[in-house]
Design a protein around this motif. Structure first.
Motif, mmCIF file in Angstrom:
data_model
loop_
_atom_site.group_PDB
_atom_site.id
_atom_site.type_symbol
_atom_site.label_atom_id
_atom_site.label_comp_id
_atom_site.label_asym_id
_atom_site.label_seq_id
_atom_site.Cartn_x
_atom_site.Cartn_y
_atom_site.Cartn_z
ATOM 1 N N THR A 64 18.303 34.783 15.649
ATOM 2 C CA THR A 64 18.490 33.902 14.377
ATOM 3 C C THR A 64 17.320 32.906 13.976
ATOM 4 N N PRO A 65 16.623 32.220 14.857
ATOM 5 C CA PRO A 65 15.526 31.511 14.326
ATOM 6 C C PRO A 65 14.182 32.351 13.874
ATOM 7 N N HIS A 66 14.250 33.484 14.365
ATOM 8 C CA HIS A 66 12.992 34.335 14.355
ATOM 9 C C HIS A 66 12.789 35.765 13.297
ATOM 10 N N MET A 67 14.029 36.213 12.917
ATOM 11 C CA MET A 67 14.284 37.312 12.151
ATOM 12 C C MET A 67 15.243 37.333 11.220
ATOM 13 N N LYS A 68 15.341 38.098 10.325
ATOM 14 C CA LYS A 68 16.394 38.067 9.268
ATOM 15 C C LYS A 68 17.413 38.751 10.081
ATOM 16 N N VAL A 69 18.708 38.407 9.947
ATOM 17 C CA VAL A 69 20.100 38.856 10.359
ATOM 18 C C VAL A 69 20.999 39.208 9.321
ATOM 19 N N ASP A 70 21.513 40.258 9.219
ATOM 20 C CA ASP A 70 22.604 40.690 8.505
ATOM 21 C C ASP A 70 23.716 41.194 9.049
ATOM 22 N N VAL A 71 24.768 40.265 9.348
ATOM 23 C CA VAL A 71 25.999 40.558 10.275
ATOM 24 C C VAL A 71 26.664 41.832 9.348
ATOM 25 N N GLN A 72 26.637 41.946 8.406
ATOM 26 C CA GLN A 72 27.341 43.133 7.607
ATOM 27 C C GLN A 72 26.840 44.460 7.878
ATOM 28 N N GLU A 73 25.242 44.259 7.842
ATOM 29 C CA GLU A 73 24.699 45.624 8.227
ATOM 30 C C GLU A 73 24.716 46.008 9.716
ATOM 31 N N LEU A 74 24.710 44.870 10.615
ATOM 32 C CA LEU A 74 24.764 45.218 12.035
ATOM 33 C C LEU A 74 26.141 45.686 12.353
ATOM 34 N N ASP A 75 26.940 45.198 11.478
ATOM 35 C CA ASP A 75 28.644 45.572 11.476
ATOM 36 C C ASP A 75 29.340 44.941 12.702
ATOM 37 N N CYS A 76 28.628 43.789 13.437
ATOM 38 C CA CYS A 76 29.082 43.193 14.868
ATOM 39 C C CYS A 76 30.299 42.522 14.483
ATOM 40 N N ASP A 77 31.064 42.444 15.332
ATOM 41 C CA ASP A 77 32.457 41.685 14.986
ATOM 42 C C ASP A 77 32.424 40.362 15.351
ATOM 43 N N PHE A 78 31.427 39.697 16.168
ATOM 44 C CA PHE A 78 31.234 38.247 16.454
ATOM 45 C C PHE A 78 29.802 37.917 16.706
ATOM 46 N N PHE A 79 29.394 36.901 16.092
ATOM 47 C CA PHE A 79 27.758 36.839 16.272
ATOM 48 C C PHE A 79 27.619 35.306 16.451
ATOM 49 N N ALA A 80 26.912 34.821 17.292
ATOM 50 C CA ALA A 80 26.765 33.357 17.436
ATOM 51 C C ALA A 80 25.248 32.914 17.708
ATOM 52 N N PHE A 81 25.223 31.636 17.284
ATOM 53 C CA PHE A 81 23.771 31.237 17.161
ATOM 54 C C PHE A 81 23.818 29.569 17.477
ATOM 55 N N SER A 82 22.647 28.805 17.802
ATOM 56 C CA SER A 82 22.718 27.622 17.791
ATOM 57 C C SER A 82 21.427 27.099 16.741
ATOM 58 N N ALA A 83 21.708 25.838 16.230
ATOM 59 C CA ALA A 83 20.734 25.219 15.036
ATOM 60 C C ALA A 83 19.495 24.754 15.715
ATOM 61 N N HIS A 84 19.660 24.020 17.315
ATOM 62 C CA HIS A 84 18.468 23.738 17.617
ATOM 63 C C HIS A 84 17.268 24.380 17.843
ATOM 64 N N LYS A 85 17.539 25.789 18.154
ATOM 65 C CA LYS A 85 16.700 26.651 18.353
ATOM 66 C C LYS A 85 16.019 27.184 17.062
ATOM 67 N N MET A 86 16.513 26.839 15.939
ATOM 68 C CA MET A 86 15.857 27.135 14.521
ATOM 69 C C MET A 86 15.555 26.017 13.726
ATOM 70 N N SER A 87 14.996 24.930 14.119
ATOM 71 C CA SER A 87 14.500 23.840 13.514
ATOM 72 C C SER A 87 15.802 22.661 13.232
ATOM 73 N N GLY A 88 16.913 23.045 13.878
ATOM 74 C CA GLY A 88 17.863 22.149 13.012
ATOM 75 C C GLY A 88 18.287 21.152 14.422
ATOM 76 N N PRO A 89 19.277 20.366 14.159
ATOM 77 C CA PRO A 89 19.878 19.464 15.310
ATOM 78 C C PRO A 89 20.271 20.104 16.449
ATOM 79 N N THR A 90 20.349 19.255 17.392
ATOM 80 C CA THR A 90 21.195 19.755 18.783
ATOM 81 C C THR A 90 22.795 19.562 18.400
#
Length: 407
Positions: A203-229
């Motif tokens: 998520t911090p490094h590339m475009k993510v389109d959950v509808q295109e991936l058609d995944c059922d669940f997707f998880a990520f963290s803010a602190h790895k993409m310049s956000g808070p811990t």
């Protein structure tokens, strides 16, 4: 992409460590924060600190607008269809645990299969181990190719009619492998299974389109993409989330409470019990604004260039073993002959260079690699070619130092 201008937005990078300019190559563990994020969090606490959804006063309305505004930014960033599919969590770990404890414990039974890979972070293994123990389900692992990639043929051979959940990292935090999660999801759906994608390193490094991936669940963290811990997101398809029970109970997530029974709010709030991570959500919203202004395609291209350059430079260092495929995300995991990775990291730190050393919360993968630990250099939008050169110089110094010690 003007990296020099971008670096000016990160105050922490403008310092010396051990008398040397800081070279921060540990963004896979946690990224640094730009002034826009720092100021957004500071502004929340200074100007409109209040709880959300509850008060009718001005500060409460401002806080609620900012919190729910951040949810909309996440929805847009992931290309989800609705904000009801965006659950704020404490991070990727919490998000995966939520799916395992709620969806997994409810929908799994004895004989069912949970399919993983040996490259998973512990956060995408242990929750499924616990779900399997609680339900009688079995864990299965898709084998890895010699270069640490997953072949679609092996996926086909691993999935069966008993497969109910496929949980896999989008990008490996050790190998840098970019897994074909869209194709894996398609195969999982053909078997009636759902997919859980660990997006912490993608998520911090590339475009993510959950509808295109058609995944059922997707998880990520803010602190790895310049956000808070302490802040993260669980995306889930609405029809699945609606059938799931909350895993935390208390204030905010309730609709009505009687002495002997209670009912829950609608999505997404039924999964956000208690006072939510308001400042974290505000900071994540600011981080998304920052990244989108630069452009995710530009960030991905920059990191790919850094990884390609680093691979060529590091392969010139005699006695260095590099793990993972040739085509990879922006990180390189390696070992130096006869030198423990902790010692490598210590010498590099003396040169002002921050890398990670250890098992990277991926002990099964370490066993597959036949090592106990590795060192890892990971890159982000603020890193430069010059810093790769400093890393290479530091590795040469490390080799020379230990060569002299053991001579």
């Amino acid at each position: 992409m003007d990296v020099k201008e971008i670096r000016k937005q990160f105050p922490i990078l403008d310092q010396e460590v051990n008398g040397k300019p800081l070279v921060y190559l540990d963004s896979a563990a946690t990224s640094q924060k730009p002034v826009q994020v720092i100021e957004a969090v500071n502004d929340y606490y200074r100007r409109y600190n209040s709880n959300v959804h509850r008060g009718v006063h001005t500060l409460g309305s401002l806080a609620t607008d900012a919190y729910e505004g951040a949810r909309e930014k996440v929805r847009s960033f992931l290309h989800a269809s609705s904000t009801q599919e965006i659950i704020f969590t404490r991070g990727t770990t919490t998000a995966i645990n939520m799916v395992a404890a709620s969806y997994g414990h409810t929908n799994l039974e004895e004989g069912d299969e949970i399919v993983l890979t040996p490259m998973e972070h512990h956060s995408n293994i242990i929750p499924w181990q616990q779900a399997a123990k609680a339900t009688g389900a079995q864990l299965k692992y898709i084998p890895l190719q010699e270069d640490g990639t997953v072949s679609i043929e092996d996926v086909r051979n691993t999935l069966t009619s008993n497969t109910k959940i496929v949980a896999i990292a989008h990008v490996s935090n050790v190998l840098g492998t970019v897994n074909p999660v869209k194709e894996i999801t398609k195969l999982a759906h053909e078997h009636g299974a759902v997919t859980v994608i660990d997006g912490a390193q993608s998520t911090p490094h590339m475009k993510v389109d959950v509808q295109e991936l058609d995944c059922d669940f997707f998880a990520f963290s803010a602190h790895k993409m310049s956000g808070p811990t302490g802040t993260g997101v669980l995306y889930g398809k609405k029809h699945l989330l609606e059938k799931m029970e909350p895993v935390e109970f208390g204030g905010e997530m309730i609709d009505f409470v009687d002495l002997y029974d209670s009912t829950w709010k609608e999505l997404p709030w039924k999964f956000e019990g208690g006072t939510p991570i308001i400042a974290g959500a505000v900071g994540l919203g600011a981080a998304i604004d920052f990244l989108e202004e630069i452009g995710m395609d530009q960030i991905e291209a920059h990191e790919s260039h850094l990884a390609d350059y680093a691979m060529k430079k590091m392969q010139e260092v005699e006695g260095l073993s590099i793990y993972g495929p040739e085509k990879r995300a922006g990180l390189i995991t390696f070992n130096m002959d006869t030198v423990h990775p902790h010692d490598v990291a210590t010498v590099l730190d003396s040169e002002g260079i921050a890398v990670r050393a250890g098992h990277h919360c991926a002990q099964p993968l370490m066993k597959w690699l036949d090592v106990t630990a590795t060192a890892r250099a990971s890159f982000y939008l603020y890193n430069t070619i010059e810093e790769i050169d400093k890393l290479t110089e530091g590795l040469i110094k490390t080799k020379e130092y230990f060569g002299d010690v053991f001579a």
